[in-house]
Design a protein around this motif. Structure first.
Motif, PDB file in Angstrom:
ATOM      1  N   TYR A  59       0.841  -1.188   0.000  1.00  0.00           N
ATOM      2  CA  TYR A  59       0.000   0.000   0.000  1.00  0.00           C
ATOM      3  C   TYR A  59       0.878   1.241   0.000  1.00  0.00           C
ATOM      4  O   TYR A  59       2.052   1.184   0.347  1.00  0.00           O
ATOM      5  N   ARG A  60       0.257   2.360  -0.344  1.00  0.00           N
ATOM      6  CA  ARG A  60       0.931   3.629  -0.116  1.00  0.00           C
ATOM      7  C   ARG A  60      -0.106   4.716   0.141  1.00  0.00           C
ATOM      8  O   ARG A  60      -1.192   4.720  -0.429  1.00  0.00           O
ATOM      9  N   LEU A  61       0.258   5.582   1.062  1.00  0.00           N
ATOM     10  CA  LEU A  61      -0.511   6.774   1.363  1.00  0.00           C
ATOM     11  C   LEU A  61       0.112   7.924   0.579  1.00  0.00           C
ATOM     12  O   LEU A  61       1.335   8.104   0.612  1.00  0.00           O
ATOM     13  N   VAL A  62      -0.714   8.686  -0.101  1.00  0.00           N
ATOM     14  CA  VAL A  62      -0.240   9.838  -0.864  1.00  0.00           C
ATOM     15  C   VAL A  62      -0.870  11.074  -0.228  1.00  0.00           C
ATOM     16  O   VAL A  62      -2.097  11.262  -0.291  1.00  0.00           O
ATOM     17  N   PHE A  63      -0.034  11.893   0.405  1.00  0.00           N
ATOM     18  CA  PHE A  63      -0.479  13.101   1.088  1.00  0.00           C
ATOM     19  C   PHE A  63      -0.270  14.302   0.164  1.00  0.00           C
ATOM     20  O   PHE A  63       0.851  14.547  -0.290  1.00  0.00           O
ATOM     21  N   ASP A  64      -1.318  15.061  -0.106  1.00  0.00           N
ATOM     22  CA  ASP A  64      -1.217  16.286  -0.901  1.00  0.00           C
ATOM     23  C   ASP A  64      -0.836  17.419   0.058  1.00  0.00           C
ATOM     24  O   ASP A  64      -1.678  18.186   0.513  1.00  0.00           O
ATOM     25  N   THR A  65       0.439  17.504   0.390  1.00  0.00           N
ATOM     26  CA  THR A  65       0.909  18.454   1.394  1.00  0.00           C
ATOM     27  C   THR A  65       0.874  19.894   0.893  1.00  0.00           C
ATOM     28  O   THR A  65       0.832  20.822   1.703  1.00  0.00           O
ATOM     29  N   ALA A  66       0.862  20.115  -0.424  1.00  0.00           N
ATOM     30  CA  ALA A  66       0.743  21.477  -0.955  1.00  0.00           C
ATOM     31  C   ALA A  66      -0.603  22.096  -0.573  1.00  0.00           C
ATOM     32  O   ALA A  66      -0.703  23.314  -0.426  1.00  0.00           O
ATOM     33  N   ALA A  67      -1.617  21.268  -0.390  1.00  0.00           N
ATOM     34  CA  ALA A  67      -2.927  21.777   0.022  1.00  0.00           C
ATOM     35  C   ALA A  67      -2.848  22.420   1.400  1.00  0.00           C
ATOM     36  O   ALA A  67      -3.624  23.318   1.722  1.00  0.00           O
ATOM     37  N   HIS A  68      -1.890  21.978   2.211  1.00  0.00           N
ATOM     38  CA  HIS A  68      -1.703  22.540   3.547  1.00  0.00           C
ATOM     39  C   HIS A  68      -0.602  23.600   3.558  1.00  0.00           C
ATOM     40  O   HIS A  68      -0.777  24.662   4.144  1.00  0.00           O
ATOM     41  N   ASP A  72       4.016  26.790  -3.052  1.00  0.00           N
ATOM     42  CA  ASP A  72       5.478  26.828  -3.099  1.00  0.00           C
ATOM     43  C   ASP A  72       6.120  25.816  -2.146  1.00  0.00           C
ATOM     44  O   ASP A  72       7.317  25.903  -1.867  1.00  0.00           O
ATOM     45  N   ALA A  73       5.337  24.854  -1.647  1.00  0.00           N
ATOM     46  CA  ALA A  73       5.855  23.857  -0.707  1.00  0.00           C
ATOM     47  C   ALA A  73       7.030  23.112  -1.316  1.00  0.00           C
ATOM     48  O   ALA A  73       6.984  22.704  -2.476  1.00  0.00           O
ATOM     49  N   PHE A  74       8.083  22.938  -0.541  1.00  0.00           N
ATOM     50  CA  PHE A  74       9.238  22.183  -1.018  1.00  0.00           C
ATOM     51  C   PHE A  74       8.851  20.734  -1.301  1.00  0.00           C
ATOM     52  O   PHE A  74       9.286  20.147  -2.278  1.00  0.00           O
ATOM     53  N   PHE A  75       8.025  20.152  -0.424  1.00  0.00           N
ATOM     54  CA  PHE A  75       7.470  18.815  -0.634  1.00  0.00           C
ATOM     55  C   PHE A  75       5.971  18.976  -0.903  1.00  0.00           C
ATOM     56  O   PHE A  75       5.165  18.949   0.013  1.00  0.00           O
ATOM     57  N   PRO A  76       5.567  19.117  -2.162  1.00  0.00           N
ATOM     58  CA  PRO A  76       4.140  19.299  -2.455  1.00  0.00           C
ATOM     59  C   PRO A  76       3.327  18.014  -2.278  1.00  0.00           C
ATOM     60  O   PRO A  76       2.109  18.063  -2.161  1.00  0.00           O
ATOM     61  N   GLU A  77       4.022  16.888  -2.247  1.00  0.00           N
ATOM     62  CA  GLU A  77       3.372  15.590  -2.069  1.00  0.00           C
ATOM     63  C   GLU A  77       4.321  14.685  -1.309  1.00  0.00           C
ATOM     64  O   GLU A  77       5.525  14.705  -1.538  1.00  0.00           O
ATOM     65  N   VAL A  78       3.770  13.916  -0.393  1.00  0.00           N
ATOM     66  CA  VAL A  78       4.560  12.926   0.337  1.00  0.00           C
ATOM     67  C   VAL A  78       3.911  11.568   0.114  1.00  0.00           C
ATOM     68  O   VAL A  78       2.703  11.410   0.306  1.00  0.00           O
ATOM     69  N   VAL A  79       4.711  10.602  -0.297  1.00  0.00           N
ATOM     70  CA  VAL A  79       4.231   9.243  -0.540  1.00  0.00           C
ATOM     71  C   VAL A  79       4.898   8.316   0.466  1.00  0.00           C
ATOM     72  O   VAL A  79       6.122   8.284   0.572  1.00  0.00           O
ATOM     73  N   VAL A  80       4.088   7.588   1.213  1.00  0.00           N
ATOM     74  CA  VAL A  80       4.592   6.644   2.211  1.00  0.00           C
ATOM     75  C   VAL A  80       4.113   5.252   1.825  1.00  0.00           C
ATOM     76  O   VAL A  80       2.911   4.959   1.877  1.00  0.00           O
ATOM     77  N   ALA A  81       5.055   4.416   1.410  1.00  0.00           N
ATOM     78  CA  ALA A  81       4.725   3.037   1.033  1.00  0.00           C
ATOM     79  C   ALA A  81       4.925   2.126   2.237  1.00  0.00           C
ATOM     80  O   ALA A  81       5.858   2.320   3.021  1.00  0.00           O
ATOM     81  N   PHE A  82       4.049   1.137   2.377  1.00  0.00           N
ATOM     82  CA  PHE A  82       4.154   0.186   3.491  1.00  0.00           C
ATOM     83  C   PHE A  82       3.512  -1.127   3.090  1.00  0.00           C
ATOM     84  O   PHE A  82       2.808  -1.216   2.093  1.00  0.00           O
TER      85      PHE A  82
END
Length: 108
Positions: A59-68, A72-82
């Motif tokens: 699985y992976r969670l995909v966080f749309d961190t630019a929405a928060h 100009d977010a350095f990490f506009p998206e964070v993907v965490v696979a597990f």
């Protein structure tokens, strides 16, 4: 038999509210989205995965961190696979977000 997440903004010390999160599952030939939601006022997302789709696998969670953090977010998206090996257990995968870094871990 569940999955939850929590997003905390380490720069402010506050929960990250309204972050779009997508859950994807490896289908053998690519990732398939089968659940999506937004973090609540406490930065949490729970009870959002269809029980009939939860099982062992990648699985992976995909966080749309630019929405928060903004456009100009350095990490506009964070993907965490597990990997889920025992779907009868609860899986908690939080994200601690900073402007130029992030941390995750397997919680309880």
């Amino acid at each position: 038999m569940s999955l939850s997440t929590h997003v905390l903004d380490n720069a402010t010390g506050e929960p990250a509210r309204g972050v779009p999160v997508r859950l994807e599952r490896w289908a053998g030939d690519g990732w398939r989205t089968f659940a999506a939601g937004h973090t609540d006022i406490d930065g949490r997302l729970r009870d959002w995965v269809p029980a009939e789709m939860w099982g062992p696998g990648g699985y992976r969670l995909v966080f749309d961190t630019a929405a928060h953090s903004g456009p100009d977010a350095f990490f506009p998206e964070v993907v965490v696979a597990f990997r889920v090996t025992d779907p009868t257990r609860h899986y908690h995968v939080p994200l601690l977000l900073s402007p130029y870094g992030y941390t995750t871990y397997r919680g309880s």
